[in-house]
Design an enzyme around this catalytic site. Structure first.
Site, PDB file in Angstrom:
ATOM      1  N   ARG A  94     -14.431  11.103   4.133  1.00  0.00           N
ATOM      2  CA  ARG A  94     -13.192  11.821   4.454  1.00  0.00           C
ATOM      3  C   ARG A  94     -12.706  12.629   3.256  1.00  0.00           C
ATOM      4  O   ARG A  94     -12.181  13.731   3.396  1.00  0.00           O
ATOM      5  CB  ARG A  94     -12.100  10.835   4.882  1.00  0.00           C
ATOM      6  CG  ARG A  94     -12.257  10.269   6.275  1.00  0.00           C
ATOM      7  CD  ARG A  94     -11.341   9.069   6.493  1.00  0.00           C
ATOM      8  NE  ARG A  94      -9.953   9.420   6.253  1.00  0.00           N
ATOM      9  CZ  ARG A  94      -9.041   8.564   5.796  1.00  0.00           C
ATOM     10  NH1 ARG A  94      -9.376   7.316   5.505  1.00  0.00           N
ATOM     11  NH2 ARG A  94      -7.793   8.960   5.615  1.00  0.00           N
ATOM     12  N   HIS A 136       0.847  -1.183   0.000  1.00  0.00           N
ATOM     13  CA  HIS A 136       0.000   0.000   0.000  1.00  0.00           C
ATOM     14  C   HIS A 136       0.887   1.239   0.000  1.00  0.00           C
ATOM     15  O   HIS A 136       1.912   1.273   0.676  1.00  0.00           O
ATOM     16  CB  HIS A 136      -0.905   0.043   1.233  1.00  0.00           C
ATOM     17  CG  HIS A 136      -1.805   1.239   1.265  1.00  0.00           C
ATOM     18  ND1 HIS A 136      -3.020   1.266   0.616  1.00  0.00           N
ATOM     19  CD2 HIS A 136      -1.654   2.471   1.828  1.00  0.00           C
ATOM     20  CE1 HIS A 136      -3.578   2.447   0.789  1.00  0.00           C
ATOM     21  NE2 HIS A 136      -2.771   3.200   1.516  1.00  0.00           N
ATOM     22  N   ASP A 154     -15.210   0.932   5.963  1.00  0.00           N
ATOM     23  CA  ASP A 154     -14.097   1.765   5.503  1.00  0.00           C
ATOM     24  C   ASP A 154     -14.437   2.456   4.188  1.00  0.00           C
ATOM     25  O   ASP A 154     -14.071   3.610   3.972  1.00  0.00           O
ATOM     26  CB  ASP A 154     -12.832   0.932   5.336  1.00  0.00           C
ATOM     27  CG  ASP A 154     -11.702   1.744   4.732  1.00  0.00           C
ATOM     28  OD1 ASP A 154     -11.264   2.724   5.363  1.00  0.00           O
ATOM     29  OD2 ASP A 154     -11.279   1.433   3.604  1.00  0.00           O
ATOM     30  N   LYS A 204      -8.199  -3.054   5.360  1.00  0.00           N
ATOM     31  CA  LYS A 204      -8.233  -3.649   4.012  1.00  0.00           C
ATOM     32  C   LYS A 204      -7.175  -4.741   3.877  1.00  0.00           C
ATOM     33  O   LYS A 204      -7.418  -5.789   3.281  1.00  0.00           O
ATOM     34  CB  LYS A 204      -8.027  -2.565   2.948  1.00  0.00           C
ATOM     35  CG  LYS A 204      -9.174  -1.568   2.840  1.00  0.00           C
ATOM     36  CD  LYS A 204      -9.082  -0.733   1.584  1.00  0.00           C
ATOM     37  CE  LYS A 204      -7.999   0.329   1.636  1.00  0.00           C
ATOM     38  NZ  LYS A 204      -8.352   1.473   2.472  1.00  0.00           N
ATOM     39  N   SER A 251      -7.830   2.575   8.141  1.00  0.00           N
ATOM     40  CA  SER A 251      -8.302   2.351   6.777  1.00  0.00           C
ATOM     41  C   SER A 251      -7.375   1.393   6.038  1.00  0.00           C
ATOM     42  O   SER A 251      -7.817   0.401   5.437  1.00  0.00           O
ATOM     43  CB  SER A 251      -8.390   3.689   6.027  1.00  0.00           C
ATOM     44  OG  SER A 251      -8.715   3.495   4.666  1.00  0.00           O
TER      45      SER A 251
END
Length: 427
Positions: free
Chosen positions: A181, A95, A174, A200, A196
């Site tokens: 957001r 990520h 999420d 995931k 968040s």
């Protein structure tokens, strides 16, 4: 798994306004209070204006690690868990916290798949001023980001790489909070970002997770202290769930890629996979080298060697073609905006600074990302840089090109003046 699920106790006595007020007054919220508020938003009993207020209170006052672990668990338990790590060997996940021109997923996935690793990616749409990985992939005509669970797993097993949008079944909480957001100025919160990201990652089930934390003007983390804090949060959540989480920190004062804008970034990803040397190339090699080391205990030096090999041999490029084809995409249909505006250097000198934030803001003005939930993204617009920091330019050289569908684009000098050139002369 380190977290223990808890049930809402006495929720009839809870009041969302009291919870907002407690966080506004910098008090710690319990698992039950966080569950009441966030699950209430998911099921519609808490309206968006009250959730927005709670998110803003969290941005201002933060959350401690106990609260962050609780929120991660609440996000995770709002949907299904695939636990793919138990089904797929050598599964890795990556990520990036995002930034201007961050197109790493489109390059890293094929690289990993070419090296015997498997990457199952569940990605988001744009957050803040940047387009998300899903936005970039959807700029490819026909590309399907909504694979079924069976299709998703099958593609990861057979090709080694697949990307899907967050589904209704995986961390649905999420997904809705992420979207809120994006349009309420509450993107830049370390606990919210950590919850968040990790919810995931945990839902997919990879044991080896590499997180690239961007820091600088064009990133959610503006300074190194915040970046280090986020890394600590991510690693501690990983420890709580018995996952191997490694973090690296990358600079985002200047854009990572020459391309900013969804279709342009897809084209640039193919350029890098074809061997184009640039900061994006270097970032992807570093990430894949780390993932290779985490998976095969090879040592970083061997990881770097293997990462460069799959780019130089074009194995990763061919894997990218295979990946896009498998998800229904047609690369021949990728298009960019018809009108081009070239911005040239007004003096001779060296490129000293490229303001990533201002580049991103200009791309957003052109329509490359969402300003509200109802906005539509124009995949074809964006900016293509011709220079990087340290390059020498002469007066009249093209610094960058704006791609727009507007016939008469009205931009101020402040909109377009984000590259600083040093003449090297003393005043």
């Amino acid at each position: 798994m380190g977290m223990v699920s808890q049930q809402i106790c006495g929720s009839e006595k809870m009041n969302i306004l009291d919870i907002i007020t407690r966080k506004k007054n910098n008090q710690s919220l319990s698992y039950d209070e966080l569950s009441f508020a966030f699950n209430g938003y998911l099921n519609g009993s808490v309206p968006d204006y009250q959730m927005s207020a709670l998110l803003m209170a969290i941005v201002i006052n933060g959350m401690n690690m106990t609260e962050t672990l609780a929120l991660t668990d609440i996000f995770l338990k709002s949907g299904d868990e695939l636990n793919l790590g138990e089904k797929i060997e050598n599964l890795v996940d990556k990520h990036s916290t995002g930034g201007i021109g961050d197109t790493t997923t489109l390059i890293i996935g094929p690289m990993c798949a070419s090296l015997g690793m498997k990457m199952a990616k569940m990605s988001g749409r744009g957050l803040g001023i940047t387009g998300g990985t899903i936005d970039k992939l959807e700029s490819i005509p026909g590309f399907n980001v909504n694979l079924s669970e069976e299709e998703f797993i099958s593609q990861v097993e057979n090709i080694g790489f697949a990307v899907v949008s967050q589904t209704k079944n995986l961390t649905p909480l999420d997904k809705v909070i992420y979207a809120l957001r994006d349009v309420t100025g509450t993107a830049e919160s370390i606990p919210l970002i950590a919850s968040s990201i990790m919810s995931k990652k945990l839902a997919l089930g990879s044991k080896n997770i590499l997180i690239d934390v961007k820091v600088g003007k064009g990133a959610l983390m503006k300074n190194i202290n915040d970046a280090n804090t986020l890394c600590k949060y991510l690693e501690e959540i990983g420890d709580a769930y018995n996952r191997n989480v490694r973090t690296i920190i990358g600079n985002m004062d200047a854009p990572l890629s020459y391309a900013i804008g969804n279709s342009l970034e897809v084209c640039e990803a193919m350029n890098v996979l074809n061997g184009k040397k640039c900061p994006l190339y270097d970032a992807c090699v570093e990430i894949v080298a780390n993932l290779y080391d985490m998976t095969f205990s090879s040592g970083l030096e061997e990881g770097y060697k293997q990462a460069r090999y799959v780019l130089e041999s074009k194995k990763a490029l061919n894997k990218f073609y295979e990946f896009v084809h498998a998800q229904g995409g047609s690369l021949r249909g990728v298009s960019v905006a018809k009108n081009k505006i070239k911005i040239t250097a007004s003096e001779t000198g060296e490129v000293e600074k490229i303001d990533a934030l201002k580049v991103g803001e200009l791309a957003a003005t052109l329509g490359a990302s969402k300003k509200s939930l109802d906005d539509k993204i124009d995949y074809t617009v964006g900016i293509m840089l011709n220079v990087k920091i340290g390059d020498h330019v002469n007066t009249g050289d093209t610094l960058y090109t704006i791609y727009t569908n507007e016939e008469n684009l009205n931009l101020s000098k402040n909109d377009t003046d984000f590259i600083t050139i040093s003449s090297g002369l003393d005043n």
